[in-house]
Design an enzyme around this catalytic site. Structure first.
Site, PDB file in Angstrom:
ATOM      1  N   THR A 292       0.782  -1.229   0.000  1.00  0.00           N
ATOM      2  CA  THR A 292       0.000   0.000   0.000  1.00  0.00           C
ATOM      3  C   THR A 292       0.810   1.273   0.000  1.00  0.00           C
ATOM      4  OG1 THR A 292      -1.940   0.944   0.999  1.00  0.00           O
ATOM      5  CG2 THR A 292      -0.175   0.371   2.473  1.00  0.00           C
TER       6      THR A 292
ATOM      7  N   LYS B 248      -7.315   0.002   3.859  1.00  0.00           N
ATOM      8  CA  LYS B 248      -6.271   0.015   4.877  1.00  0.00           C
ATOM      9  C   LYS B 248      -6.387   1.221   5.793  1.00  0.00           C
ATOM     10  CE  LYS B 248      -4.066  -1.897   1.059  1.00  0.00           C
ATOM     11  NZ  LYS B 248      -3.420  -1.428  -0.127  1.00  0.00           N
TER      12      LYS B 248
ATOM     13  N   GLY C   3      -4.029   4.326   9.444  1.00  0.00           N
ATOM     14  CA  GLY C   3      -3.722   3.735   8.147  1.00  0.00           C
ATOM     15  C   GLY C   3      -2.508   2.856   8.345  1.00  0.00           C
TER      16      GLY C   3
ATOM     17  N   SER D 277       4.925   1.526  -0.014  1.00  0.00           N
ATOM     18  CA  SER D 277       5.780   1.458  -1.198  1.00  0.00           C
ATOM     19  C   SER D 277       5.795   2.751  -2.005  1.00  0.00           C
ATOM     20  CB  SER D 277       5.338   0.296  -2.092  1.00  0.00           C
ATOM     21  OG  SER D 277       3.997   0.473  -2.499  1.00  0.00           O
TER      22      SER D 277
ATOM     23  N   THR E 192       1.051   0.678  -6.108  1.00  0.00           N
ATOM     24  CA  THR E 192       0.001   1.597  -5.652  1.00  0.00           C
ATOM     25  C   THR E 192      -1.005   1.776  -6.775  1.00  0.00           C
ATOM     26  OG1 THR E 192       1.616   2.776  -4.273  1.00  0.00           O
ATOM     27  CG2 THR E 192      -0.425   3.939  -4.774  1.00  0.00           C
TER      28      THR E 192
END
Length: 183
Positions: A9, A41, A53, A132, A170
């Site tokens: 994520t 998330k 998150g 990421s 993403t």
């Protein structure tokens, strides 16, 4: 057996004016495959007064989320204390120490990054990202904060979209939550 790497994520939060927004994309990648495109998330806790998150291993993140929720119940009016207590436990507990995840926690007054190293970091400018695509989203958000009058929610959405165009882990399936802040 080779461990397959999971990329889960990008989470971003921006505090601006009288709001704080936090958002995340929905992609979960396992190895070279997108396993899920619409994962959520972002979670509201403490009757919506706190929003988190998380990034990293999904099972690890949920384990941490449950522990953080318990700490919030122990310290309902002190998010900083709940975050610190979780970070201490995370760092010192043998099993928790192996968890591979990070969390961003926001309430109406504060923003925190929690890591397994025992870190509880509060950004000075109200912009924080993990995952990421976190560096891409944070760079975009910092530029938008400096050069536009967009709201915190608009900055989070736009920055996550920009990150989704750069980071292959993403996507642009964005979940966004906002809190009104006390002035």
């Amino acid at each position: 057996m080779t461990k397959i790497q999971s990329h889960s994520t990008t989470i971003l939060t921006v505090r601006r004016g009288n709001t704080v927004a936090i958002g995340g994309d929905g992609q979960v990648t396992l190895g070279n495959s997108v396993m899920k495109a619409d994962a959520n998330k972002i979670r509201k806790l403490l009757d919506g007064k706190v929003i988190t998150g998380f990034a990293g291993s999904t099972a690890d993140a949920f384990a941490l989320l449950e522990r953080f929720e318990a700490k919030l119940k122990d310290y309902p009016s002190n998010v900083a204390r709940a975050a610190t207590e979780l970070a201490k436990e995370w760092r010192t507990d043998r099993i928790l120490r192996k968890l591979e995840a990070m969390m961003i926690v926001v309430d109406t007054k504060q923003t925190f990054l929690l890591t397994g190293n025992g870190d509880v970091i509060q950004p000075t400018d109200g912009v924080l990202a993990i995952g990421s695509g976190g560096n891409y989203a944070m760079a975009a958000a910092k530029a938008l904060v400096q050069k536009t009058d967009l709201s915190s929610g608009e900055i989070v959405r736009t920055s996550l979209f920009i990150a989704s165009e750069i980071d292959i882990y993403t996507n642009n399936n964005i979940v966004l939550e906002e809190l009104k802040c006390a002035n």
